[in-house]
Design an enzyme around this catalytic site. Sequence first.
Site, PDB file in Angstrom:
ATOM      1  CE  LYS A 197     -14.663 -21.187  54.400  1.00  0.00           C
ATOM      2  NZ  LYS A 197     -14.043 -21.640  55.262  1.00  0.00           N
ATOM      3  CD  GLU A 235     -10.901 -12.594  47.862  1.00  0.00           C
ATOM      4  OE1 GLU A 235      -9.280 -12.863  47.926  1.00  0.00           O
ATOM      5  OE2 GLU A 235     -11.098 -12.133  49.012  1.00  0.00           O
ATOM      6  CE  LYS A 250     -16.393 -24.626  53.654  1.00  0.00           C
ATOM      7  NZ  LYS A 250     -16.132 -24.855  54.553  1.00  0.00           N
ATOM      8  CE1 TYR A 314     -18.020 -33.210  55.775  1.00  0.00           C
ATOM      9  CE2 TYR A 314     -19.060 -32.224  54.441  1.00  0.00           C
ATOM     10  CZ  TYR A 314     -19.115 -32.223  55.246  1.00  0.00           C
ATOM     11  OH  TYR A 314     -18.038 -30.518  55.873  1.00  0.00           O
TER      12      TYR A 314
END
Length: 327
Positions: A197, A235, A250, A314
């Site tokens: 992220k 990560e 993200k 979305y």
Amino acid sequence: MFPERRMRRIRRRIIQPLLRETELRKTDLVAPVFVDESISAPLPIASMPGQFRHPLDGVADYCERLGKAGIRAFLLFGIPAAKDGEATGAYAEGGVVQRAVRSIKERLPEMVVMTDVCACEYTDHGHCGIVGETADGPDLLNDPSLELMAQIAVSHAESGADIVAPSCMLDGMVRAIRQALDAAGYQDVLIVSYSSKFASALYGPFRDAADSGFSFGDRTTYQINPGNAREAVMESELDAAEGADMLMVKPAGIYLDILAAVADLGLPVAAYQVSGEYAMIKAAAERGWLNERAVALESLTAIKRAGADLIITYFAEDAARWLDEEQ
């Protein structure tokens, strides 16, 4: 005779559907859902046209609508009526997410309920956990925040969540949550980690939607610098070693190189097409500069092509309708 290899032969319109390499499906899509404890009717999100905060007594209706459109999973974010410095509302039995999950699973047991595990919506300072003094001044404290994330995750599992998704980018968050879930008897609850992220400028509309802006500093000490590819992959490697069931990148659309590298690690991968990505397409389409449907579907197809197994977007409900219309 030159040219010997004529690539345009395979692009004949009658042939194209047979040779399409990447096919976007409704089951690839996850819809973000905002539930607000303080409202009684859907509240439009100004910076995200077409998106709403939903009231507690209406969120199951909205999720049922998503299900009828063919969306099988959603990611739930809560906006509480009150905040404090310790994010106590984030793990309360009567918290907004906990109540929403119970109402949704009671009505729609077949839907996959994924919950965001973080504290930024619940803290009065807006950071993703417990804050205190560090060598560089006030900032997020890693290890005290791990205990908080474990509490939040267990409370979501107790309410019926199928998947918990820690988004705080704390070192050790996946292991802490996995151990807490297993100890509480929730071995079957999955962890989808926001493992890569970035500290992106594309989150602005989301912070309006979730009321999760921060009152001091920034999040660059726990989110990844946009220029750091090796760090981002590491990560994800660490979260995979700690027991993540799925990894996440993200934002999605401008980090396709990271998405492809993380997909090579072998675990299922989700990609989050974030609020800013959505808002840019909507804004350009409203001005007549872009075809919203064509650009949205192209962007989602590119994310899947790069390696995503799930796409949090979305556009989920609209994309499901558009895919139906293409059948």
